[in-house]
Design a protein around this motif. Structure first.
Motif, PDB file in Angstrom:
ATOM      1  N   PRO A   1     -20.031 -30.659 122.879  1.00 55.85           N
ATOM      2  CA  PRO A   1     -20.933 -30.489 121.826  1.00 55.85           C
ATOM      3  C   PRO A   1     -20.326 -30.307 120.416  1.00 55.85           C
ATOM      4  CG  PRO A   1     -21.457 -29.334 123.782  1.00 55.85           C
ATOM      5  CD  PRO A   1     -20.067 -29.736 123.970  1.00 55.85           C
ATOM      6  N   ALA A   2     -19.283 -29.440 120.204  1.00 53.13           N
ATOM      7  CA  ALA A   2     -18.437 -28.983 119.037  1.00 53.13           C
ATOM      8  C   ALA A   2     -17.870 -30.312 118.387  1.00 53.13           C
ATOM      9  CB  ALA A   2     -17.506 -27.768 119.070  1.00 53.13           C
ATOM     10  N   ALA A   3     -17.570 -31.266 119.410  1.00 53.18           N
ATOM     11  CA  ALA A   3     -16.766 -32.367 118.721  1.00 53.18           C
ATOM     12  C   ALA A   3     -17.823 -33.217 118.414  1.00 53.18           C
ATOM     13  CB  ALA A   3     -15.773 -33.077 119.808  1.00 53.18           C
ATOM     14  N   LEU A   4     -18.951 -33.287 118.747  1.00 54.23           N
ATOM     15  CA  LEU A   4     -20.275 -34.169 118.344  1.00 54.23           C
ATOM     16  C   LEU A   4     -20.385 -33.782 116.917  1.00 54.23           C
ATOM     17  CD1 LEU A   4     -22.069 -34.780 121.523  1.00 54.23           C
ATOM     18  CD2 LEU A   4     -20.575 -36.418 120.340  1.00 54.23           C
ATOM     19  N   LYS A   5     -20.789 -32.426 116.917  1.00 53.66           N
ATOM     20  CA  LYS A   5     -21.383 -31.752 115.673  1.00 53.66           C
ATOM     21  C   LYS A   5     -20.286 -32.009 114.487  1.00 53.66           C
ATOM     22  CE  LYS A   5     -23.972 -28.297 117.927  1.00 53.66           C
ATOM     23  NZ  LYS A   5     -24.163 -26.977 118.237  1.00 53.66           N
ATOM     24  N   ALA A   6     -19.001 -31.828 114.696  1.00 53.30           N
ATOM     25  CA  ALA A   6     -17.912 -31.999 113.681  1.00 53.30           C
ATOM     26  C   ALA A   6     -17.731 -33.536 113.428  1.00 53.30           C
ATOM     27  CB  ALA A   6     -16.408 -31.736 114.533  1.00 53.30           C
ATOM     28  N   ALA A   7     -18.088 -34.542 114.177  1.00 56.52           N
ATOM     29  CA  ALA A   7     -18.258 -35.724 113.971  1.00 56.52           C
ATOM     30  C   ALA A   7     -19.675 -36.360 113.428  1.00 56.52           C
ATOM     31  CB  ALA A   7     -17.876 -36.645 115.084  1.00 56.52           C
TER      32      ALA A   7
ATOM     33  N   LEU B   1     -22.412 -36.378 114.937  1.00 60.74           N
ATOM     34  CA  LEU B   1     -23.137 -37.143 116.151  1.00 60.74           C
ATOM     35  C   LEU B   1     -23.687 -36.073 116.867  1.00 60.74           C
ATOM     36  CD1 LEU B   1     -20.087 -39.191 117.281  1.00 60.74           C
ATOM     37  CD2 LEU B   1     -22.002 -40.164 116.080  1.00 60.74           C
ATOM     38  N   ASP B   2     -24.224 -34.993 116.511  1.00 58.94           N
ATOM     39  CA  ASP B   2     -25.179 -34.186 117.153  1.00 58.94           C
ATOM     40  C   ASP B   2     -26.553 -34.673 117.504  1.00 58.94           C
ATOM     41  OD1 ASP B   2     -25.639 -33.957 114.551  1.00 58.94           O
ATOM     42  OD2 ASP B   2     -25.992 -31.833 114.651  1.00 58.94           O
ATOM     43  N   HIS B   3     -26.750 -35.704 117.009  1.00 59.80           N
ATOM     44  CA  HIS B   3     -28.128 -36.286 117.611  1.00 59.80           C
ATOM     45  C   HIS B   3     -28.042 -37.095 119.040  1.00 59.80           C
ATOM     46  CE1 HIS B   3     -25.899 -39.985 116.401  1.00 59.80           C
ATOM     47  NE2 HIS B   3     -26.632 -40.816 117.249  1.00 59.80           N
ATOM     48  N   VAL B   4     -26.696 -36.934 119.623  1.00 60.25           N
ATOM     49  CA  VAL B   4     -26.469 -37.504 120.923  1.00 60.25           C
ATOM     50  C   VAL B   4     -26.742 -36.480 121.968  1.00 60.25           C
ATOM     51  CG1 VAL B   4     -24.758 -38.519 122.324  1.00 60.25           C
ATOM     52  CG2 VAL B   4     -24.778 -39.191 120.026  1.00 60.25           C
ATOM     53  N   LYS B   5     -27.563 -36.858 122.959  1.00 58.23           N
ATOM     54  CA  LYS B   5     -27.880 -35.857 124.072  1.00 58.23           C
ATOM     55  C   LYS B   5     -27.001 -36.336 125.166  1.00 58.23           C
ATOM     56  CE  LYS B   5     -32.692 -35.625 122.274  1.00 58.23           C
ATOM     57  NZ  LYS B   5     -34.017 -35.547 122.743  1.00 58.23           N
ATOM     58  N   ILE B   6     -26.638 -35.020 126.117  1.00 57.03           N
ATOM     59  CA  ILE B   6     -25.782 -34.986 126.924  1.00 57.03           C
ATOM     60  C   ILE B   6     -26.586 -34.765 128.344  1.00 57.03           C
ATOM     61  CG2 ILE B   6     -23.553 -33.874 127.944  1.00 57.03           C
ATOM     62  CD1 ILE B   6     -22.776 -33.208 125.010  1.00 57.03           C
ATOM     63  N   VAL B   7     -26.249 -35.559 129.221  1.00 52.58           N
ATOM     64  CA  VAL B   7     -26.752 -35.540 130.671  1.00 52.58           C
ATOM     65  C   VAL B   7     -25.752 -35.459 131.684  1.00 52.58           C
ATOM     66  CG1 VAL B   7     -28.364 -36.265 132.469  1.00 52.58           C
ATOM     67  CG2 VAL B   7     -29.056 -36.179 130.265  1.00 52.58           C
ATOM     68  N   GLY B   8     -25.549 -34.328 132.521  1.00 50.74           N
ATOM     69  CA  GLY B   8     -24.309 -34.565 133.616  1.00 50.74           C
ATOM     70  C   GLY B   8     -24.734 -34.209 135.035  1.00 50.74           C
ATOM     71  N   GLU B   9     -23.614 -34.082 135.728  1.00 49.44           N
ATOM     72  CA  GLU B   9     -23.635 -33.923 137.020  1.00 49.44           C
ATOM     73  C   GLU B   9     -22.571 -32.919 137.346  1.00 49.44           C
ATOM     74  OE1 GLU B   9     -22.650 -33.938 141.227  1.00 49.44           O
ATOM     75  OE2 GLU B   9     -21.449 -34.920 139.550  1.00 49.44           O
ATOM     76  N   GLY B  10     -22.939 -31.758 138.461  1.00 49.37           N
ATOM     77  CA  GLY B  10     -21.931 -30.916 138.773  1.00 49.37           C
ATOM     78  C   GLY B  10     -22.202 -29.583 138.393  1.00 49.37           C
ATOM     79  N   GLY B  11     -22.252 -29.199 137.297  1.00 43.95           N
ATOM     80  CA  GLY B  11     -22.775 -27.803 136.836  1.00 43.95           C
ATOM     81  C   GLY B  11     -21.572 -26.973 136.595  1.00 43.95           C
ATOM     82  N   GLY B  12     -21.715 -25.701 136.352  1.00 44.82           N
ATOM     83  CA  GLY B  12     -20.879 -24.591 136.202  1.00 44.82           C
ATOM     84  C   GLY B  12     -21.285 -23.732 134.940  1.00 44.82           C
ATOM     85  N   ASP B  13     -20.701 -22.756 134.710  1.00 43.04           N
ATOM     86  CA  ASP B  13     -20.954 -21.664 133.830  1.00 43.04           C
ATOM     87  C   ASP B  13     -20.885 -22.348 132.518  1.00 43.04           C
ATOM     88  OD1 ASP B  13     -21.072 -19.726 135.972  1.00 43.04           O
ATOM     89  OD2 ASP B  13     -19.288 -18.815 135.394  1.00 43.04           O
ATOM     90  N   THR B  14     -19.878 -23.217 132.120  1.00 51.04           N
ATOM     91  CA  THR B  14     -19.879 -23.662 130.643  1.00 51.04           C
ATOM     92  C   THR B  14     -21.141 -24.496 130.614  1.00 51.04           C
ATOM     93  OG1 THR B  14     -17.748 -23.702 130.774  1.00 51.04           O
ATOM     94  CG2 THR B  14     -18.744 -25.087 129.181  1.00 51.04           C
TER      95      THR B  14
ATOM     96  N   LEU C   1     -11.956 -38.772 123.025  1.00 51.34           N
ATOM     97  CA  LEU C   1     -12.163 -39.972 123.379  1.00 51.34           C
ATOM     98  C   LEU C   1     -13.601 -40.567 123.375  1.00 51.34           C
ATOM     99  CD1 LEU C   1      -9.586 -40.004 126.570  1.00 51.34           C
ATOM    100  CD2 LEU C   1      -9.279 -40.896 124.029  1.00 51.34           C
ATOM    101  N   ILE C   2     -14.429 -39.407 123.824  1.00 54.57           N
ATOM    102  CA  ILE C   2     -16.119 -39.853 123.778  1.00 54.57           C
ATOM    103  C   ILE C   2     -16.332 -40.210 122.349  1.00 54.57           C
ATOM    104  CG2 ILE C   2     -18.185 -39.059 124.451  1.00 54.57           C
ATOM    105  CD1 ILE C   2     -17.152 -37.419 126.887  1.00 54.57           C
ATOM    106  N   VAL C   3     -16.092 -39.291 121.623  1.00 53.64           N
ATOM    107  CA  VAL C   3     -16.250 -39.284 120.033  1.00 53.64           C
ATOM    108  C   VAL C   3     -16.075 -40.509 119.602  1.00 53.64           C
ATOM    109  CG1 VAL C   3     -16.100 -38.486 117.854  1.00 53.64           C
ATOM    110  CG2 VAL C   3     -16.590 -36.896 119.711  1.00 53.64           C
ATOM    111  N   GLY C   4     -14.804 -41.010 119.897  1.00 53.08           N
ATOM    112  CA  GLY C   4     -14.138 -42.172 119.439  1.00 53.08           C
ATOM    113  C   GLY C   4     -15.032 -43.264 119.988  1.00 53.08           C
ATOM    114  N   TYR C   5     -15.479 -43.334 121.122  1.00 57.45           N
ATOM    115  CA  TYR C   5     -16.264 -44.432 121.632  1.00 57.45           C
ATOM    116  C   TYR C   5     -17.678 -44.394 120.927  1.00 57.45           C
ATOM    117  CZ  TYR C   5     -19.515 -47.333 124.740  1.00 57.45           C
ATOM    118  OH  TYR C   5     -20.513 -48.161 125.145  1.00 57.45           O
ATOM    119  N   LEU C   6     -18.312 -43.360 120.570  1.00 58.29           N
ATOM    120  CA  LEU C   6     -19.662 -43.222 120.146  1.00 58.29           C
ATOM    121  C   LEU C   6     -19.574 -43.519 118.432  1.00 58.29           C
ATOM    122  CD1 LEU C   6     -20.872 -39.788 121.550  1.00 58.29           C
ATOM    123  CD2 LEU C   6     -21.544 -42.056 122.339  1.00 58.29           C
ATOM    124  N   ARG C   7     -18.311 -43.164 117.881  1.00 55.57           N
ATOM    125  CA  ARG C   7     -18.225 -43.851 116.613  1.00 55.57           C
ATOM    126  C   ARG C   7     -18.335 -45.400 116.578  1.00 55.57           C
ATOM    127  NH1 ARG C   7     -13.676 -39.424 114.488  1.00 55.57           N
ATOM    128  NH2 ARG C   7     -15.331 -37.940 113.410  1.00 55.57           N
TER     129      ARG C   7
END
Length: 370
Positions: free
Chosen positions: A267-273, A275-288, A241-247
Motif C-alpha cells: 500500500p505504501a509503495a502504491l501511494k508513493a507511486a 497508484l493508490d487507486h489500485v485495489k488489493i485482494v488476497g488470500e492467506g490473511g495475517g495480522d498485517t 516489482l508489483i509497482v513496476g508492473y502496474l506502471r
C-alpha cells in the motif's frame, strides 16, 4: 506473512517478474455482464458470514490412548512456530508429546528431519509442503515403525506411504473463485486485474486456475493477466516489482495476490507511486492483512484455515491410534474478510486466526478431552 509457512524459502537474489497466461492488459470493453455481477455479489454475500461449524463432526467414540508422540516438521518462517504452538496445545490436552523438528527448507534439512522421525519412532508425523521425492526412501522405515504420516499443503495425494493429506490443490482452489467474485462484485463488472502467483507454492496452482476461470465466467469483458513471482523474491522488494508492473500497465485497477504476504509494504509503495487507486485482494490473511483491511489499504482477503488444517491432521492421528474410522479430508469452509467483518479477526488461537471460532475446542470435544 502467513503463506510463507506453506513453503520453505531459499536464498534471496535480484529477480524480475515473468508474464504468463492472459497476455497484455487492455481497457475493459464490451457491455457489463449484469447477471455475472449479480452472481458474484451472491457468492460474496454467501461467504461473508464466518463459519460456525467444522466439517469434521463425528466424535472419535473410543478411548484415546495417552503417551503418544507426534513429530512436526517446522520451517524457517516464524509463522511455523505459531502452528507448532497450536498443535502443542492440543497434544497436551491429549496427554501427548509434540516434538518440533526445525528445517531451513533445503532438501538436506528436510531429509534430516525425516531421519529424526524414523529415530523417534513417532506415532504420527505432520509436515508442511515437502514433496514426497525428498523423503521417499524413508517411507518403508516409517511404515515399519507404525508412523501415521500427514501431508499438509503439498501436491502429493494420499497413498503409497502418505496416510492423510489436507490443504491439497483441489481443496484450496475455491479461494481463487472467491477472489474473482469479490473483484467482479466490487468493480461492478468493470475490473482490469492482474493475479500475482508464487509458482514454488505448488499447492496453490489450482487457485490461480480457478481465479482465471471465474473471472472469465463472471466478467468475460474484464481483462485479466497473471504474473509469476519467484519464492526467493519474498522479502526482497516484491512491492517494487508489483509497482513496476502496474506502471507498465496503467489501466490495471485490481491486484489479486495468491498469498497475502506479497502485500507487505505494497500500500505504501502504491501511494508513493501515485497508484493508490489500485485495489488489493488476497488470500492467506495475517495480522498485517487485517490491519490493512481496517485502514482501507486492502479491500478483502480469503483467510487460510491454518488452525483447522493442522488440527485435522492431528485428528487423523488421533483416530488412527484409537482404532476409530477416519473421516474425509476437508478444509474448513471459506470466508471472505472485508472492512465490514474484519473485527472478527481479533480473536485468535495461540496467536493465529481460526476460520471457525473455537475450532480448537471443537476438535478437543470430538476427542473427548475438552
Amino acid at each position: 506473512m502467513k503463506r510463507i509457512l506453506f513453503a520453505l524459502v531459499a536464498g534471496l537474489s535480484a529477480l524480475t517478474l515473468a508474464a504468463c497466461g492472459a497476455g497484455e492488459q487492455a481497457a475493459s470493453s464490451g457491455p457489463v455482464d449484469k447477471a455475472g455481477v449479480q452472481r458474484a455479489k451472491d457468492t460474496v454475500a454467501q461467504y461473508s458470514t464466518r463459519p460456525t461449524e467444522l466439517n469434521v463432526t463425528a466424535p472419535v467414540g473410543k478411548p484415546v490412548p495417552t503417551g503418544k508422540t507426534v513429530d512436526f516438521i517446522s520451517c524457517a518462517a516464524a509463522d511455523c512456530n505459531v502452528i507448532a504452538g497450536v498443535l502443542k496445545a492440543s497434544a497436551e490436552k491429549l496427554g501427548w508429546t509434540l516434538n518440533v523438528i526445525n528445517s531451513d527448507g533445503s532438501p538436506d534439512s528436510q531429509q534430516k528431519a525425516f531421519e529424526q522421525i524414523v529415530r523417534d519412532k513417532a506415532d504420527g508425523a505432520i509436515y508442511i509442503a515437502i514433496d514426497r521425492s525428498v523423503y521417499e526412501r524413508y517411507l518403508p522405515q516409517l511404515k515399519a515403525n507404525g508412523t501415521w504420516l500427514v501431508s499438509a499443503c503439498s501436491a502429493n495425494e494420499p497413498g503409497n506411504g502418505i496416510d492423510y493429506a489436507i490443504c491439497t490443490p483441489d481443496q484450496q482452489k475455491g479461494a481463487g473463485e472467491l477472489m474473482a467474485a469479490y473483484i467482479v462484485a466490487d468493480s461492478g463488472g468493470q475490473a482490469n486485474s492482474v493475479y500475482f502467483n508464487v509458482p514454488a507454492f505448488v499447492n496453490l496452482v489450482k487457485m490461480q486456475d480457478e481465479f482465471l476461470a471465474r473471472m472469465k465466467d463472471l466478467c468475460a469483458s474484464c481483462p485479466t493477466a497473471t504474473q509469476d513471482i519467484p519464492v526467493t523474491a519474498l522479502g526482497n522488494g516484491v512491492p517494487q516489482l508489483i509497482v513496476g508492473y502496474l506502471r507498465a500497465h496503467p489501466q490495471v485497477n485490481y491486484v489479486s495476490l495468491s498469498i497475502d504476504s506479497l502485500a507487505a509494504g505494497l500500500p505504501a509503495a502504491l501511494k508513493a507511486a501515485g497508484l493508490d487507486h489500485v485495489k488489493i485482494v488476497g488470500e492467506g490473511g495475517g495480522d498485517t492483512t487485517w490491519q490493512y483491511i481496517k485502514t482501507g489499504d486492502q479491500i478483502a482477503s480469503v483467510p487460510s484455515p491454518f488452525v483447522e488444517t493442522y488440527l485435522a491432521g492431528l485428528d487423523s492421528i488421533v483416530r488412527h491410534v484409537s482404532g476409530a474410522p477416519q473421516v474425509p479430508s476437508q478444509l474448513a469452509r471459506f470466508w471472505v474478510v472485508t472492512k465490514d467483518n474484519v473485527g472478527d479477526t481479533d480473536v485468535k488461537v495461540n496467536g493465529t486466526l481460526p476460520v471457525v471460532a473455537g475450532s480448537d475446542a471443537m476438535f478437543q470435544k470430538l476427542w473427548g478431552v475438552a
